[in-house]
Design an enzyme around this catalytic site. Structure first.
Site, PDB file in Angstrom:
ATOM      1  N   GLU A 250       0.887  -1.181   0.000  1.00  0.00           N
ATOM      2  CA  GLU A 250       0.000   0.000   0.000  1.00  0.00           C
ATOM      3  C   GLU A 250       0.913   1.215   0.000  1.00  0.00           C
ATOM      4  OE1 GLU A 250      -3.235   0.100  -0.250  1.00  0.00           O
ATOM      5  OE2 GLU A 250      -3.708  -2.014   0.024  1.00  0.00           O
ATOM      6  N   CYS A 284      -2.142   8.933   2.780  1.00  0.00           N
ATOM      7  CA  CYS A 284      -1.972   8.522   1.377  1.00  0.00           C
ATOM      8  C   CYS A 284      -3.173   8.889   0.524  1.00  0.00           C
ATOM      9  CB  CYS A 284      -1.718   7.021   1.317  1.00  0.00           C
ATOM     10  SG  CYS A 284      -2.941   6.073   2.234  1.00  0.00           S
TER      11      CYS A 284
HETATM   12  P1  NAD Z   1       8.862   4.941   4.148  1.00  0.00           P
HETATM   13  O1  NAD Z   1       8.725   4.088   2.943  1.00  0.00           O
HETATM   14  O2  NAD Z   1      10.038   5.828   4.228  1.00  0.00           O
HETATM   15  O3  NAD Z   1       8.909   4.033   5.479  1.00  0.00           O
HETATM   16  C1  NAD Z   1       7.895   3.123   5.794  1.00  0.00           C
HETATM   17  C2  NAD Z   1       8.463   2.016   6.655  1.00  0.00           C
HETATM   18  O4  NAD Z   1       9.416   1.274   5.908  1.00  0.00           O
HETATM   19  C3  NAD Z   1       9.174   2.482   7.913  1.00  0.00           C
HETATM   20  O5  NAD Z   1       8.799   1.627   8.971  1.00  0.00           O
HETATM   21  C4  NAD Z   1      10.651   2.291   7.564  1.00  0.00           C
HETATM   22  O6  NAD Z   1      11.478   2.052   8.675  1.00  0.00           O
HETATM   23  C5  NAD Z   1      10.593   1.077   6.675  1.00  0.00           C
HETATM   24  N1  NAD Z   1      11.720   0.931   5.750  1.00  0.00           N
HETATM   25  C6  NAD Z   1      12.479   1.900   5.180  1.00  0.00           C
HETATM   26  N2  NAD Z   1      13.387   1.343   4.341  1.00  0.00           N
HETATM   27  C7  NAD Z   1      13.180   0.007   4.361  1.00  0.00           C
HETATM   28  C8  NAD Z   1      13.771  -1.113   3.694  1.00  0.00           C
HETATM   29  N3  NAD Z   1      14.779  -0.950   2.818  1.00  0.00           N
HETATM   30  N4  NAD Z   1      13.285  -2.349   3.944  1.00  0.00           N
HETATM   31  C9  NAD Z   1      12.268  -2.523   4.798  1.00  0.00           C
HETATM   32  N5  NAD Z   1      11.679  -1.515   5.476  1.00  0.00           N
HETATM   33  C10 NAD Z   1      12.119  -0.262   5.264  1.00  0.00           C
HETATM   34  O7  NAD Z   1       7.493   5.744   4.264  1.00  0.00           O
HETATM   35  P2  NAD Z   1       7.127   6.896   5.302  1.00  0.00           P
HETATM   36  O8  NAD Z   1       7.864   8.131   4.911  1.00  0.00           O
HETATM   37  O9  NAD Z   1       7.254   6.373   6.686  1.00  0.00           O
HETATM   38  O10 NAD Z   1       5.541   7.086   5.029  1.00  0.00           O
HETATM   39  C11 NAD Z   1       5.015   7.940   4.079  1.00  0.00           C
HETATM   40  C12 NAD Z   1       4.586   7.174   2.826  1.00  0.00           C
HETATM   41  O11 NAD Z   1       3.668   6.144   3.161  1.00  0.00           O
HETATM   42  C13 NAD Z   1       3.848   8.049   1.836  1.00  0.00           C
HETATM   43  O12 NAD Z   1       4.326   7.810   0.532  1.00  0.00           O
HETATM   44  C14 NAD Z   1       2.400   7.591   1.945  1.00  0.00           C
HETATM   45  O13 NAD Z   1       1.633   7.808   0.801  1.00  0.00           O
HETATM   46  C15 NAD Z   1       2.572   6.147   2.252  1.00  0.00           C
HETATM   47  N6  NAD Z   1       1.367   5.591   2.874  1.00  0.00           N
HETATM   48  C16 NAD Z   1       0.577   4.757   2.148  1.00  0.00           C
HETATM   49  C17 NAD Z   1      -0.591   4.250   2.707  1.00  0.00           C
HETATM   50  C18 NAD Z   1      -1.502   3.333   1.926  1.00  0.00           C
HETATM   51  O14 NAD Z   1      -2.328   2.659   2.535  1.00  0.00           O
HETATM   52  N7  NAD Z   1      -1.422   3.286   0.596  1.00  0.00           N
HETATM   53  C19 NAD Z   1      -0.943   4.591   4.015  1.00  0.00           C
HETATM   54  C20 NAD Z   1      -0.115   5.441   4.728  1.00  0.00           C
HETATM   55  C21 NAD Z   1       1.046   5.942   4.149  1.00  0.00           C
END
Ligand code: NAD
Length: 523
Positions: A250, A284
């Protein structure tokens, strides 16, 4: 994150950290509001082992047994509501009202999945088909993945893990959660409540840490559910592909709002203000860009600007509901919002209200931009902030073309008093969900799927039974209705028997009498 070591328990049941402490600061005022260990890959591996050991007993409880624990968790959440919302507010800088909505999500999710798990997980009887199925009884069993990994972002510290976690737990899986390193405290407290206050089975673990811990989760689990940025989603999908484990993603969004000339402009402008600014736009499915047909453009812009101008910004005192919109969660996100607004202004956009960051705290003023176009970052990249860029369009065709001019396809909204017109537009929009005369509501309807199209995701969440079955493996079971000593197609092949079979295949399968009777075609 500061260096150091800790032996602090974090509610995950894993006692030793791999060598780092994560300091959590309140975005509204910079205070340190908590610390958690960075448990790293070693913490993930230890938690995975414990979870795998606990899962079989959890699965054996069956849906009703698991539902009892889940409903106890609901009671605990309600009894601890103020504490949970308070922690959430401190670590994310949300307004109390924005944060409180996550509790209502949690309550809804638990009631829905605990109430429907028995039905969703029931063995499915399937009618047989064709000659080979005549004597067969067909069923499909839903068997949970033993260990599901859940990696969540910072924008929904309670709602994020609950959105998929409740369904996975109710499916009978054990769940290894890796919350965002930016907002790990709320889920740590919820996990502590489950394990310590309730003494519930140790089938959920909260492993705190950063990207390294996240990557380790993908390496340990049987299925990965990721919510976060498209950038990280690609990495997770690649690793899941190497490991050949299912992944559900997501990801980001750039949701368009299409306001047609026959829309209720009072309602549409209120929805734009809420849908663009809720959680400071850090969701999002927030309204990221607006296309308004020319005849109602001026009225819409005037009303939405007035409503956005009157929003109260700040982190309000506990339980007071005295502000509407809170802070930006991270300095990096604040920079992105500022960059998008500055880029738009440099290319000719006008700011009607807001437009800059606050001097104190990580706040960005709720902002309305006009005279925008698709050369600007604010119309193409995910802003994830409190901005509403509004563009005038000459026709619904132009609105659809611009709405679809995006690499994202999460959700959208269409505004019209005509149901047929709204449906016509919805069918042309490239997004996994379309709200008609509303915003963001599709995500909260647990009976329909939430699926990101294009770069917004892979797979879907919710959608009734599908939202739970995605955490299961489908096992097809074929059993005999009657006892035969042998099957007609088994050895030995005997001319008469095999010829009769071939004739039967023709007779039952062909679509005309010549082929049914095996006659050769006339030359
Ligand atoms: P992010 O991708 O930077 O981080 C999300 C998670 O991934 C964190 O827990 C982080 O520690 C982890 N992570 C980072 N690098 C990783 C790797 N290489 N392997 C595994 N895990 C890793 O996102 P963010 O900045 O925390 O959140 C914002 C984003 O989330 C926005 O793009 C937003 O649109 C999206 N989002 C989507 C939904 C949905 O349901 N579609 C809901 C909420 C947020």
């Amino acid at each position: 994150m500061t260096a150091g070591t800790t032996d602090q328990a974090d509610g995950s049941g894993v006692l030793q950290a791999s060598g780092g402490i994560i300091e959590v600061r309140c975005p509204a005022d910079g205070r340190i509001v908590g610390r958690v260990p960075d448990l790293g890959a070693a913490g993930v591996q230890a938690a995975a082992k414990q979870l795998r050991a606990a899962q079989p007993a959890w699965e054996a409880l069956g849906p009703e047994g698991r539902a009892k624990h889940m409903r106890n968790f609901l009671d605990w959440i309600l009894d601890n509501e103020a504490n949970l919302v308070g922690i959430m507010q401190e670590e994310s800088g949300k307004s109390w009202g924005d944060a409180a909505l996550e509790v209502s999500m949690a309550v809804d999710l638990i009631n829905y999945y605990s109430g429907h798990a028995a039905e969703f997980l029931a063995d499915r009887k399937v009618p047989s088909w064709g000659a080979s199925g005549l004597t067969k009884k067909l069923r499909v069993f839903a068997r949970p993945h033993q260990l599901v990994g859940m990696i969540t972002p910072w924008n929904g510290p309670l709602g994020g893990p609950m959105l998929d976690g409740v369904a996975a737990l109710m499916a009978g899986a054990a769940v290894l959660f890796k919350p965002s390193e930016v907002t790990p405290l709320t889920w740590a407290e919820a996990t502590r409540g489950w394990l310590e206050d309730l003494g519930a089975p140790p089938v959920l673990a909260n492993v705190t840490g950063g990207p390294e811990a996240g990557a380790a989760v993908v390496d340990e689990v049987d299925m990965i559910m990721f919510t976060g940025s498209t950038r990280t989603g690609r990495k997770i999908a690649a690793r899941a592909g190497e490991r050949l484990i299912p992944c559900s993603l997501e990801l980001g969004g750039k949701d368009p709002m299409v306001v047609l000339s026959d829309a209720d402009i009072d309602r549409a402008s209120s929805a734009a203000a809420w849908g663009g600014m809720w959680n400071s736009g850090q969701i999002c499915i927030s309204v990221e860009r607006v296309y308004v047909e020319a005849p109602v453009y001026d009225e819409f812009v005037a009303k939405v600007t007035d409503k956005v101008k009157n929003l109260r910004q700040g982190m309000d005192p506990d339980g007071s509901f005295t502000t509407d919109i809170g802070a930006m969660c991270t300095p990096a996100q604040l920079d992105i919002v500022e960059k998008h607004v500055n880029d738009a202004v440099a290319k000719g956009a006008r700011v009607l209200t807001g437009g800059k960051r606050a001097e104190d705290g990580q706040f960005f003023e709720p902002t309305v931009l006009v005279d925008v176009d698709h050369s600007m970052l604010c119309m193409r990249d995910e802003t994830f902030g409190p901005t509403l860029p509004i563009m005038k369009v000459d026709s619904e065709q132009e609105a659809v073309r611009l709405a679809n001019d995006s690499r994202y396809g999460l959700s959208a909204s269409v505004w019209s008093r005509s149901r047929s017109r709204a449906d016509r537009i919805a069918r042309q929009i490239e997004a996994g969900a379309v709200n008609v005369n509303n915003v963001m509501m599709s995500t909260f309807q647990l009976t329909i799927p939430m699926s990101g199209w294009k770069e917004s995701g892979v797979g879907s969440r919710s959608g009734g039974a599908a939202g739970m079955l995605k955490f299961c493996r489908q096992q097809s079971v074929v059993s005999e209705r009657i006892h035969l000593r042998s099957e007609p197609h088994w050895y030995p092949y005997v001319p008469k028997k095999s010829e009769l079979q071939a004739k039967m295949v023709r007779f039952l399968g062909a679509h005309d009498w010549r082929r049914r009777l095996g006659r050769t075609p006339k030359r």
